[in-house]
Structure formats: structure tokens, C-alpha cells
Design a protein around this motif. Structure first.
Motif, PDB file in Angstrom:
ATOM      1  N   LEU A  22      -9.321  14.908  -9.072  1.00  0.00           N
ATOM      2  CA  LEU A  22      -8.630  14.613 -10.347  1.00  0.00           C
ATOM      3  C   LEU A  22      -8.080  13.296 -10.194  1.00  0.00           C
ATOM      4  CD1 LEU A  22      -7.787  16.121 -12.367  1.00  0.00           C
ATOM      5  CD2 LEU A  22      -5.587  16.945 -11.594  1.00  0.00           C
ATOM      6  N   LEU A  23      -8.098  12.228 -11.214  1.00  0.00           N
ATOM      7  CA  LEU A  23      -7.559  11.408 -10.725  1.00  0.00           C
ATOM      8  C   LEU A  23      -6.773  10.981 -12.394  1.00  0.00           C
ATOM      9  CD1 LEU A  23     -10.293   9.035 -10.931  1.00  0.00           C
ATOM     10  CD2 LEU A  23      -8.966   9.339  -8.972  1.00  0.00           C
ATOM     11  N   VAL A  24      -5.229  11.227 -12.540  1.00  0.00           N
ATOM     12  CA  VAL A  24      -4.026  11.423 -12.929  1.00  0.00           C
ATOM     13  C   VAL A  24      -3.598   9.538 -13.882  1.00  0.00           C
ATOM     14  CG1 VAL A  24      -2.546  12.488 -14.244  1.00  0.00           C
ATOM     15  CG2 VAL A  24      -3.996  13.700 -12.645  1.00  0.00           C
ATOM     16  N   TYR A  25      -4.349   9.280 -15.229  1.00  0.00           N
ATOM     17  CA  TYR A  25      -3.451   7.810 -15.313  1.00  0.00           C
ATOM     18  C   TYR A  25      -2.548   8.540 -16.248  1.00  0.00           C
ATOM     19  CZ  TYR A  25      -7.493   8.222 -18.475  1.00  0.00           C
ATOM     20  OH  TYR A  25      -8.293   8.833 -19.212  1.00  0.00           O
ATOM     21  N   ALA A  64      -2.874  23.552  -9.312  1.00  0.00           N
ATOM     22  CA  ALA A  64      -2.527  23.856 -10.664  1.00  0.00           C
ATOM     23  C   ALA A  64      -3.581  23.616 -11.917  1.00  0.00           C
ATOM     24  CB  ALA A  64      -1.785  23.280 -10.322  1.00  0.00           C
ATOM     25  N   TYR A  65      -4.491  22.736 -10.973  1.00  0.00           N
ATOM     26  CA  TYR A  65      -5.760  22.052 -12.947  1.00  0.00           C
ATOM     27  C   TYR A  65      -6.368  23.087 -12.890  1.00  0.00           C
ATOM     28  CZ  TYR A  65      -8.779  19.125 -15.092  1.00  0.00           C
ATOM     29  OH  TYR A  65     -10.011  18.390 -15.383  1.00  0.00           O
ATOM     30  N   GLU A  66      -6.766  23.342 -13.804  1.00  0.00           N
ATOM     31  CA  GLU A  66      -8.284  24.313 -15.039  1.00  0.00           C
ATOM     32  C   GLU A  66      -8.867  23.856 -15.708  1.00  0.00           C
ATOM     33  OE1 GLU A  66      -8.660  27.837 -17.252  1.00  0.00           O
ATOM     34  OE2 GLU A  66      -6.402  27.408 -17.042  1.00  0.00           O
ATOM     35  N   GLU A  67      -9.790  23.396 -14.892  1.00  0.00           N
ATOM     36  CA  GLU A  67     -10.936  22.718 -15.936  1.00  0.00           C
ATOM     37  C   GLU A  67     -11.585  23.333 -17.248  1.00  0.00           C
ATOM     38  OE1 GLU A  67     -14.442  20.670 -13.536  1.00  0.00           O
ATOM     39  OE2 GLU A  67     -14.177  23.092 -12.046  1.00  0.00           O
ATOM     40  N   LYS A  68     -11.392  22.525 -18.003  1.00  0.00           N
ATOM     41  CA  LYS A  68     -12.203  22.700 -19.313  1.00  0.00           C
ATOM     42  C   LYS A  68     -14.053  22.456 -19.384  1.00  0.00           C
ATOM     43  CE  LYS A  68      -8.007  20.322 -21.859  1.00  0.00           C
ATOM     44  NZ  LYS A  68      -7.247  19.383 -22.563  1.00  0.00           N
ATOM     45  N   PRO A  69     -13.749  23.600 -19.948  1.00  0.00           N
ATOM     46  CA  PRO A  69     -15.174  24.208 -19.705  1.00  0.00           C
ATOM     47  C   PRO A  69     -15.730  22.942 -20.932  1.00  0.00           C
ATOM     48  CG  PRO A  69     -14.041  25.461 -21.565  1.00  0.00           C
ATOM     49  CD  PRO A  69     -13.372  25.032 -20.332  1.00  0.00           C
ATOM     50  N   VAL A 109       0.005  20.176 -17.929  1.00  0.00           N
ATOM     51  CA  VAL A 109      -0.721  20.377 -16.582  1.00  0.00           C
ATOM     52  C   VAL A 109      -0.104  19.699 -14.800  1.00  0.00           C
ATOM     53  CG1 VAL A 109      -2.748  20.422 -15.201  1.00  0.00           C
ATOM     54  CG2 VAL A 109      -2.655  20.606 -18.247  1.00  0.00           C
ATOM     55  N   PHE A 110       0.103  18.197 -15.668  1.00  0.00           N
ATOM     56  CA  PHE A 110       1.206  17.745 -14.878  1.00  0.00           C
ATOM     57  C   PHE A 110       1.761  17.741 -14.229  1.00  0.00           C
ATOM     58  CE2 PHE A 110       2.851  12.792 -13.521  1.00  0.00           C
ATOM     59  CZ  PHE A 110       1.823  12.826 -12.220  1.00  0.00           C
ATOM     60  N   ALA A 111       2.722  18.121 -14.690  1.00  0.00           N
ATOM     61  CA  ALA A 111       3.975  18.863 -14.624  1.00  0.00           C
ATOM     62  C   ALA A 111       3.737  19.903 -13.267  1.00  0.00           C
ATOM     63  CB  ALA A 111       4.523  19.151 -15.456  1.00  0.00           C
ATOM     64  N   HIS A 112       3.377  20.207 -12.685  1.00  0.00           N
ATOM     65  CA  HIS A 112       2.267  21.604 -11.949  1.00  0.00           C
ATOM     66  C   HIS A 112       2.243  21.116 -11.055  1.00  0.00           C
ATOM     67  CE1 HIS A 112       2.842  23.672 -15.904  1.00  0.00           C
ATOM     68  NE2 HIS A 112       3.509  24.824 -14.835  1.00  0.00           N
ATOM     69  N   LEU A 113       1.881  20.162 -11.090  1.00  0.00           N
ATOM     70  CA  LEU A 113       1.505  19.141 -10.261  1.00  0.00           C
ATOM     71  C   LEU A 113       2.035  18.705  -8.801  1.00  0.00           C
ATOM     72  CD1 LEU A 113      -1.925  17.179 -11.731  1.00  0.00           C
ATOM     73  CD2 LEU A 113      -1.426  19.609 -10.331  1.00  0.00           C
ATOM     74  N   PRO A 114       1.808  18.373  -7.287  1.00  0.00           N
ATOM     75  CA  PRO A 114       3.292  18.052  -7.145  1.00  0.00           C
ATOM     76  C   PRO A 114       3.173  16.055  -6.376  1.00  0.00           C
ATOM     77  CG  PRO A 114       0.838  18.289  -5.242  1.00  0.00           C
ATOM     78  CD  PRO A 114       0.642  18.806  -6.730  1.00  0.00           C
ATOM     79  N   GLN A 115       3.189  15.882  -7.601  1.00  0.00           N
ATOM     80  CA  GLN A 115       3.535  13.994  -7.682  1.00  0.00           C
ATOM     81  C   GLN A 115       3.742  13.378  -9.399  1.00  0.00           C
ATOM     82  OE1 GLN A 115       4.235  11.294  -7.026  1.00  0.00           O
ATOM     83  NE2 GLN A 115       1.956  11.031  -5.487  1.00  0.00           N
ATOM     84  N   SER A 116       4.491  13.021  -9.467  1.00  0.00           N
ATOM     85  CA  SER A 116       5.218  11.951 -10.584  1.00  0.00           C
ATOM     86  C   SER A 116       4.882  11.365 -10.810  1.00  0.00           C
ATOM     87  CB  SER A 116       7.078  12.052 -10.748  1.00  0.00           C
ATOM     88  OG  SER A 116       7.651  11.599  -9.678  1.00  0.00           O
ATOM     89  N   LYS A 117       3.943  10.373  -9.796  1.00  0.00           N
ATOM     90  CA  LYS A 117       4.172   8.545 -10.729  1.00  0.00           C
ATOM     91  C   LYS A 117       2.550   8.757 -10.572  1.00  0.00           C
ATOM     92  CE  LYS A 117       4.676   4.412  -8.020  1.00  0.00           C
ATOM     93  NZ  LYS A 117       4.439   3.874  -7.363  1.00  0.00           N
ATOM     94  N   THR A 118       1.618   8.012 -11.532  1.00  0.00           N
ATOM     95  CA  THR A 118       0.345   8.147 -11.891  1.00  0.00           C
ATOM     96  C   THR A 118       0.761   5.977 -11.663  1.00  0.00           C
ATOM     97  OG1 THR A 118       1.206   7.313 -14.080  1.00  0.00           O
ATOM     98  CG2 THR A 118       0.714   9.402 -13.306  1.00  0.00           C
ATOM     99  N   PRO A 119      -0.922   5.856 -11.002  1.00  0.00           N
ATOM    100  CA  PRO A 119      -1.887   6.295 -11.354  1.00  0.00           C
ATOM    101  C   PRO A 119      -2.391   7.340 -10.469  1.00  0.00           C
ATOM    102  CG  PRO A 119      -2.696   4.001 -10.985  1.00  0.00           C
ATOM    103  CD  PRO A 119      -1.320   4.258 -11.408  1.00  0.00           C
ATOM    104  N   VAL A 120      -2.425   9.108  -9.739  1.00  0.00           N
ATOM    105  CA  VAL A 120      -2.951   9.083  -8.508  1.00  0.00           C
ATOM    106  C   VAL A 120      -4.262   9.888  -8.524  1.00  0.00           C
ATOM    107  CG1 VAL A 120      -1.618  11.354  -9.723  1.00  0.00           C
ATOM    108  CG2 VAL A 120      -1.261  10.728  -6.804  1.00  0.00           C
ATOM    109  N   ALA A 121      -4.901  10.380  -8.058  1.00  0.00           N
ATOM    110  CA  ALA A 121      -5.908  10.914  -7.537  1.00  0.00           C
ATOM    111  C   ALA A 121      -5.558  12.200  -6.626  1.00  0.00           C
ATOM    112  CB  ALA A 121      -7.028  10.091  -6.934  1.00  0.00           C
TER     113      ALA A 121
END
Length: 587
Positions: free
Chosen positions: A148-151, A232-237, A188-200
Motif C-alpha cells: 500500500l502506497l500512501v501519498y 486497517a486498509y480495505e480494498e475497493k472491489p 482510512v490513513f488515520a487508522h494506519l500506524p504512520q502520519s507522514k507521507t509518502p509511505v509504503a
């Protein structure tokens, strides 16, 4: 050289024995799938190694015996084809599938090396719980490395380089991108254990994109077993609509491969068997939405794209990968419009074929012959009896056409593309003979393609019998039956045009109702010249004069039929050899 081979074999055996001894403490189960056949010499050579491997306390081998007869495959043959497609491996035996890895032992001189690689992989995976690649006939592997790549594009952040690095270096990778510029993604990102982007994120671990080498190295650790996205990440179908014909073997192959893709990606596949009329109607509605004028046995709708061939599945997979993270909703259907399937050159081919078949000297001569006998018998009976006779021909010829269509559908499912080759060659041969007949007739010689003499005599005896003194109603009923019978007799001559046209109809539509409608049009045009002759006779043309007209047109009818058959034959052979698509030739 022989001494070195013996030493290498001894060393491998010693390594294997040490490996077995150390492996006793392992707790996890490593399950692999092994495909083989009884009459496979390489499989026999490999058998002792597989038995020793299975003696390991934590190794389970599930064996799948395939058929060695390509004409009588068993269910494991199709299973091997499916798993080979999923792993991008060879479709041959002996082969072992373990987690995300595959090991083929059929390469000459490479068996010992492949054994070493398999042993090393088993040793590496012994600390994991590696389930079977196959469960209840469904594939459990290969499992991708889910990243998962967040940016945030509002900060001009990009992840294209990370995507390229992962795709180039990791065999089975599933990449989802999350742009937190949008509020729904930020939640969604708020439930992930990181607050800085970009992150994998690989599993629950996060990695900076500043060091792509380290990111790839970390992902590679999971390459053999795969790993899921963070919880915490749920894929979109991604929605796929799949319309197919359950009696079509190639359709079932596509169906199995789509199910394989569903094991790798978050797909929601809705399947419709178009043998059912309600599904046919729905397919027509989607054809209308996507502006499709050619029907197929296999139909895949994904997003705003349409696919109809197994060879296009790699393109389907590219579209799936492009929408991981964003998902794709199911496409909307328009209104069903069967008339669109009658557009294009297919209808023109049917019209020309029907008219040319109708002026075929075999069919043309029959009515002239029939009118001549009626003319000597009872003139007031000519029109009603002629119409009944034409109706008999129409009914029989339409039934023959529908029967041929059903028969060739069965043949097509068995030999598929080769049907076009066979009919194309036949059309070319008949076209050449028809043109040769044109020149023979001009020189006063007999035509090659004509009704056999014994059938001509039988036709004459039947017509003489029914023109005896009877009531008009009786004569009309008899004429209907005789028209039916004579149409069947003449098919030996008239079928030279009908069979290639039916092959074109098959390529134009997989819908039976539309195909039959084409045949109704074709047969109506087939008897049109007979009805015109009746009209001419009714306004004063004698059978002698009509017969002279038929003789004058005889050669040109052969010429036009020859050109028509040669054209169809060339198109079918060009399609067979891959130079053109029938979608464009007759669409």
C-alpha cells in the motif's frame, strides 16, 4: 566427467540426509502440488526423490495425475492449465508448485539443480504455515506481495518510481495507491500506524520511499509466500461482468482464468450464461451501451472496456492493476437492441448469398420444369400450386439451414478456428469450379457443378406424378410436399452457397435468435426468383420463354456465384492465418 557426476550425486544425497535429520524439529506444514503422468519417463526418474521428500514430517505432497491422451483429458489437465496460467509457468510435467514458486523437472540436464532449488525453498519455508496451492479445486496461490502506497498530491508527492521499482523486481506484487488529498482516503490513513507521507505499507510495517532499494529488498522477503495489506486498509472491489456460453469449451477456459485472477485481485465477477434467454437480453443491453455490433460467445465488461477473447486477458489484468485502490463499479446496461447485430456486411453477405443461391441453375430450373408440366395440365392451378411449391421449398430449406447451423455450432466448439479453414477451402474450390463452369457454358460444354442425372430424373418423375388430374386443393397440398422433397434433393447442388454463408453467420453472432433471423432472410431471398418467375408466367410469359431466359442467365449465375464464393473463401482463410479479424470483415 562420469566421476564428477557421481561425486555430485553423492554430495546431493548427503545434503539431503542432513536436511532430513535437521528437519525433524520443524513444526509448520509445507504443502506442495505435484503434477505427473503414468507414462512419463522423467516422472518415473523423479519418483524416488518425491517419496523421500514426503518422508519429511512437515512436508505434504498432493499429487495430481494428468491424462497423457490430449483427446481425453481429465479434470487435472484443466487444473494444470489454470495453475500454470496463474504462476506464468510451463504447462508441462513433471512440475511442482509450492507457495509462490514452481519447479519444472523436464529440462534436460537440469533435474539435479532443480531438486536442489526445491530443497532450499522447502528449508526456507519450513518455519511458515504454507498451505496447499490448491483447495477444493480452487487456487490458493500464488499470493501477491501486497504493498500500500500512501501519498498526497496536494503536496506534489508522487509514487510512480516506487510502483515501477516494485513491479520490475517482485514477481507477484499487488500495489494499491491511496491519495489522502481526498477526505475518504484520509479517513482510512488515520487508522494506519504512520502520519507522514509518502509511505509504503507491507503488511503492518511501514517504509519510507526515500530508499527504494530497501523497500524492494523488504518486499522480496515475502515474495515466496505473499503478504496481505495492513488490516486497517480495505480494498475497493473491481467489478467484472462475464457473459459466456456454458457449452463453449473456450468460454469455460476464460471462466477458469478469470477465477484465477479473482484469487489475486479484489474482483467481483458476476457471471451470466447466455444460453438462458434473459441473459441474452441483458447481453444485448450491454452491447447497446458499449456500441458493440458483433456478438461473441465470450464477453467481458470491465469499466468502460469490452473484451471477447482469451488472448485479451493480459490486457484485462493490466486494467485491474491500474484500478487497485480506486476500484471499479459495475457498468450500466442500456436498452437491448437486437437490430444492431444485423448491421454491417453480415446482412449484405446474407442478402447476396440468398439471391445468388436463388438464381442457382439447380433451383431455377426446377420451377421452370414444374411450370411446363402445369402449363400442359391445368393453367388455372398454376399460381396456387406454384405458391405452395415455393412454400414447400422455403420450409425445407429453412429447416436444412437451422439444422446445419446447430451442427456447425457443435463442430465449431470442437475444432473452433479450423472450421473457418475447412469451409474457406471448400468455398475456394467451389468458387473456382463455378467460374470454370461459366467458361464451359460459353463454349457449349456441360457444367461440372450441377444436379446429378439420377436426381434430375427423380425430380421429373415426382413432378409428372403430381400434375395428374386432381383437385386444385389436393394439388396444392401435394405441391407443398413435393417442394419440400425436391428442396432436399437439390441441396446437393444449392448447398455450395448456404454452407459458407452459415459460417459467416456463426462468426457474426452467438445468439441463436439472431442467427435464425438471418436464415429467415436468406431463405426468403432464395425463393424470391421463383416467385418472380410465377409472376412473369401469370402476366403472359410462357414456360418456353422463361426457360430461354434461364438458359441465357445460366452462365452468368455461375460467374456471380463463383466470385461470391471466392470472396468468402479468401476472407475465411485470411482470418484463419491471422491477417484479418472477422469482427472487421463482417462487422
Amino acid at each position: 566427467m562420469a566421476h564428477k557426476m557421481v561425486m555430485k550425486t553423492v554430495l546431493l544425497m548427503v545434503a539431503f540426509m542432513v536436511f532430513v535429520a535437521v528437519a525433524g524439529s520443524a513444526r509448520a506444514d509445507v504443502t506442495m502440488a505435484y503434477f505427473y503422468a503414468d507414462d512419463c519417463a522423467v516422472c518415473d526418474e523423479l519418483h524416488p526423490f518425491m517419496e523421500e521428500l514426503e518422508n519429511l514430517s512437515y512436508v505434504t505432497i498432493e499429487s495430481y495425475k494428468i491424462s497423457s491422451d490430449p483427446y481425453r483429458p481429465n479434470e487435472n489437465d484443466s487444473l494444470l492449465a489454470d495453475i500454470s496460467y496463474a504462476y506464468h509457468s510451463v504447462d508441462n510435467i513433471p512440475v511442482v508448485f509450492l507457495a509462490n514458486q514452481w519447479f519444472y523437472f523436464g529440462v534436460e540436464g537440469q533435474m539435479e539443480l532443480t531438486k536442489e532449488k526445491l530443497l532450499a525453498t522447502v528449508d526456507e519455508l519450513k518455519e511458515y504455515e504454507v498451505e496447499s496451492p490448491i483447495k477444493d479445486g480452487k487456487l490458493q496461490y500464488p499470493k501477491p506481495v501486497s504493498v500500500l502506497l500512501v501519498y498526497n498530491t496536494s503536496k506534489h508527492e508522487r509514487v510512480a518510481d516506487a510502483v515501477s521499482a516494485l513491479e520490475e523486481n517482485i514477481s507477484f506484487v499487488r500495489i494499491a495507491t491511496l491519495d489522502i488529498r481526498y477526505p475518504e482516503n484520509m479517513s482510512v490513513f488515520a487508522h494506519l500506524p504512520q502520519s507522514k507521507t509518502p509511505v509504503a505499507f507491507i503488511g503492518e510495517q511501514n517504509y519510507s520511499l526515500d530508499n527504494l532499494s530497501y523497500l524492494v529488498e523488504s518486499a522480496a522477503k515475502y515474495e515466496k509466500i505473499g503478504i496481505d495489506f495492513p488490516a486497517a486498509y480495505e480494498e475497493k472491489p473491481i467489478c467484472i461482468l462475464f457473459f459466456y456460453k456454458s457449452t463453449c469449451s473456450s468460454c469455460l477456459s476464460v471462466k477458469a482464468k478469470l477465477e484465477t485472477l479473482a484469487g489475486k485481485y479484489p474482483l467481483e465477477i458476476t457471471e451470466y450464461d447466455i444460453i438462458e434467454s434473459k441473459n441474452n437480453d441483458l447481453l444485448l443491453a450491454y452491447y447497446d451501451s458499449y456500441n458493440i455490433t458483433r456478438s461473441h460467445n465470450t464477453n467481458i465488461f470491465i469499466g468502460d472496456r469490452y473484451f471477447y477473447s482469451e488472448s485479451q486477458l493480459r490486457e484485462v489484468e493490466k486494467i485491474i492493476k491500474a484500478h487497485l485502490g480506486t476500484g471499479l463499479e459495475c457498468p450500466e446496461a442500456g436498452e437491448a437492441n437486437a437490430e444492431k447485430l444485423l448491421e454491417g456486411y453480415t446482412l449484405l453477405t446474407v442478402i447476396l448469398g440468398g439471391l445468388l443461391d436463388g438464381i442457382n441453375p439447380c433451383a431455377f430450373a426446377t420451377l421452370v420444369f414444374f411450370i411446363a408440366y402445369l402449363e400442359r395440365a391445368r393453367k388455372e392451378a398454376i399460381i396456387p400450386i406454384g405458391l405452395s411449391f415455393s412454400a414447400g421449398i422455403y420450409i425445407c430449406y429453412l429447416m436444412i439451414g437451422i439444422g446445419l447451423l446447430e451442427f456447425m455450432n457443435v463442430v465449431r466448439q470442437t475444432v473452433s478456428l479450423y472450421l473457418y479453414f475447412g469451409v474457406g477451402v471448400m468455398a475456394l474450390i467451389l468458387g473456382v469450379f463455378s467460374i470454370v463452369d461459366f467458361f464451359s457454358i460459353r463454349r457449349g460444354r456441360a457444367a461440372v457443378l450441377q444436379l446429378p442425372l439420377f436426381l434430375k430424373k427423380r425430380r421429373g418423375r415426382i413432378i409428372r406424378h403430381i400434375t395428374e388430374d386432381k383437385k386444385i386443393t389436393v394439388l396444392a397440398l401435394i405441391a407443398l410436399a413435393v417442394g419440400f422433397a425436391i428442396s432436399a434433393l437439390e441441396f446437393a447442388c444449392t448447398g455450395q452457397v448456404l454452407i459458407p454463408v452459415i459460417t459467416v453467420i456463426q462468426g457474426a453472432t452467438s445468439l441463436r435468435a439472431v442467427a435464425v433471423l438471418y436464415l429467415v432472410i436468406y431463405t426468403a431471398l432464395f425463393i424470391l426468383p421463383l416467385l418472380i418467375l410465377l409472376a412473369l408466367f401469370h402476366v403472359g410469359y410462357s414456360s418456353t420463354r422463361i426457360g430461354e431466359m434461364q438458359k441465357r442467365s445460366y452462365g452468368y449465375a455461375k460467374l456471380f456465384i463463383g466470385i461470391f464464393l471466392l470472396s468468402l473463401g479468401i476472407i475465411m482463410l485470411l482470418y484463419f492465418f491471422g491477417f484479418i479479424s472477422l469482427h472487421y470483415a463482417f462487422g
